[in-house]
Every structure is written in structure tokens, then in C-alpha cells.
Design a protein around this motif. Sequence first.
Motif, PDB file in Angstrom:
ATOM      1  N   VAL A 352       0.840  -1.207   0.000  1.00  0.00           N
ATOM      2  CA  VAL A 352       0.000   0.000   0.000  1.00  0.00           C
ATOM      3  C   VAL A 352       0.874   1.256   0.000  1.00  0.00           C
ATOM      4  N   LYS A 353       0.414   2.287  -0.714  1.00  0.00           N
ATOM      5  CA  LYS A 353       1.114   3.573  -0.764  1.00  0.00           C
ATOM      6  C   LYS A 353       0.327   4.624   0.005  1.00  0.00           C
ATOM      7  N   ASP A 355       0.262   8.456   0.376  1.00  0.00           N
ATOM      8  CA  ASP A 355       0.787   9.599  -0.359  1.00  0.00           C
ATOM      9  C   ASP A 355       1.363  10.671   0.560  1.00  0.00           C
ATOM     10  N   ARG A 374      -4.449   2.525  -1.508  1.00  0.00           N
ATOM     11  CA  ARG A 374      -3.722   3.793  -1.519  1.00  0.00           C
ATOM     12  C   ARG A 374      -4.504   4.886  -0.775  1.00  0.00           C
ATOM     13  N   LYS A 376      -4.659   8.985  -0.307  1.00  0.00           N
ATOM     14  CA  LYS A 376      -4.232  10.271  -0.832  1.00  0.00           C
ATOM     15  C   LYS A 376      -4.395  11.361   0.226  1.00  0.00           C
TER      16      LYS A 376
END
Length: 379
Positions: A352-353, A355, A374, A376
Motif C-alpha cells: 500500500v502507498k 501519499d 492507496r 491520498k
Amino acid sequence: MKQNNMLAMILAGGRGTRLFDLTKNNAKPAVYFGGKYRIIDFPLSNCANSNIDIVGVLTQYESVQLNAYAGAGQRWGLDTRGSGVYVLPPREKDGTKFDVYQGTADAINQNIDFIDRFDPEYVLILSGDHIYKMDYADMLSCHKANNADCTIAVLPVPMKEASRFGIMNCDENGRIIEFEEKPAQPKSNLASMGIYIFNWKALRKELIADAQVEGSAHDFGKNIIPSFLEQGKNLMSYKFEGYWKDVGTIDSLWEANMDLLEKNNELNLDDPNWKIYTEDVPALPHYVSSTGSVEHCYINQGAIIRGNAKDSVLFNHVTIEEGADVQQAVLMPGVHVGEGAKVYRAIVAEGVKIDAGAVVGSLDNKEIALISKRVKKGE
């Protein structure tokens, strides 16, 4: 001394629905734990350390990754002559239609032919989704000394949690006189750990009989053990003293990871006399830059820390960028935390990213956040 007269069967087919997206495409026993392990490493390592040569792993739900992982018996030293880890998914047999495992007892019943190949005197039944270390040879010695038909590993649990477990009442000698599966009003707090040793001939006979009972749940706690009691068989308890955790919820999985950070944690994964074996990930050593800081963390290979990490468990190839702050979190393999991001009291799933500038969780939250996609900034 090898325990050639006892064979182990690990029940590893559960859905693990309370772990939500962590088990959406993956079997619960294959879920990551402790910075480098998977949950199933614990029962498999216990078998290896207890000198049990033959282990069957019964898989079902989302089993592709688990099948591949468990089938590599060399990780636990179970790939030598006369030993092995055998992956046992549901299968179609001659004269019968393909059918999934209908319950824990049915899973063993469908593999009677596998067990018979090795002609064991005793069969050890295990769950594939608990975190603990146990010498099953000691439990077998207790089983033999009591001339038991079945021995169940038990431990006391808080009374308020007792209704989640199989609960038993025992006499002064530890003999089980009553067993209730997840009772609404438990009479004691002595809980089954889901670890059983049976005399194989007696269990084999009972499994075949149970398979013919219409309406049976084909379950050890609901059917097999109560039937043994009704028949007056000798059921004994084996009291376990040590760390044990059912990591079936997000909160309990997070808590078990955080327990590892305690100075004198009971699990002690650094014990040279009882190693927990796992997959060796090829990666560079972890790296902490001049802008990075680490306090009270588990960190695995390939991790890159340019920000702050505190009270957290970081798996391989995790990246925490400059200005990011990670506290009381479990970051699974390949997680990327962007510049200035905040991750607090959370489990972040593999790959998983987060941000740059995003905020996940809160140090004031009692509930643990699970992040599986993800995030944001501003979400």
C-alpha cells in the motif's frame, strides 16, 4: 527422539472474515506477522522443534499462496528423508463428488486415507492461525501418562471473553467432565486452545460415525469431543503456560505485533532453543538516513527510513520518506509512506502507498485502522 508415532494435521482453511481485506485474497494463516513471519510459521515451527516428522496442512479458502508457501517444507527442516509437509486441499475421490470441507472434523475425515498411509498411533490436531510456542512432545507425554483417549490443551482466559471459546470443566486431576462450545453463560474460564491429541484408532472410528449423522456440523468442538464425553472416554486437559494469541481480529493482530516490542515479551522470538522458521527474503540490510530516526521498532531487511518510526513493526522493503511520522503501526511488506505523511495506530497491508502529506489513524483512537488501498492527502 523423533515422534514417529504421532502425525500432525494443521487446519488452515478458514476465511478469517474478521481480518477484512487482509484475507480478501489470502488465507488467514498466510497473513503476515512480526516483521518477517506469517502466522502459519508458528505451528509449523512448533512441529519441527517438537520433532514431528509428518505434517498435513489442510487448506481451502484462497489457498493458492498458502499452498505454495506451506509446501516448501525446507523452511522448517521438514524436507528430509522420512519427513514432509503435505498440503491437503479438498479433492475429488473415486466414487464421490468433489466437496469442500464442511467442518474441522470433516476436513480430517476426508483425509483418513492420508493419515492411514503413515499408520500413526496418535494424531495431533492444530489450528493454523494462532501465535504461540509449544513443545507438543511434552503434551504427548502427558497424554500417555494419563492413558487418555484425547488430550486438549487449555489456558485460562478472562471470564468476559470465555464465551468466544470452547470451555471445559475439569476435576481435581485435570480430567474433563464437561465441554461447552462457545457457551452464552460459561461455567468456567478454562478455554480450549484448539490443540488436540487423539488416539488415532478411536478418532478414526468417531470421524466415520459422525460423517453419517444427518445435521451434524462435523466439528471437533460441537460434535467429536461431546461424543467422546457421552461415551465415557478419558478426556484430559493439558494446561499451557506461556504466550498464546488468537489473532482473528484486526485489534488482536495489532496487539500481538505490539507485544513483540515489550522488553520482556513472553513470546521471545530470539530464543535460540526454539526458533520460529520462516522464508528468507533476499534484500539489502535496512537503512536509516541522516534525516531518519528509529525508536523501539522491529525493522526487517530492505527497509529504508528517512523519516521517523517509533513503537512500530516494519516488514521488508518498507519505505518511510523524509518528514513522515509512523507510530504504533504495523507496515507490511512493500508499504511506502510519502513525505510528511502520518501513520498512527494502524495496520497497513502489503504494497500500500500512503501519499505525501496524507494522515492515517490517530494516537488518540482506541480503534485500530486497517489500510488496504492507496491513501491520498485529504482522504
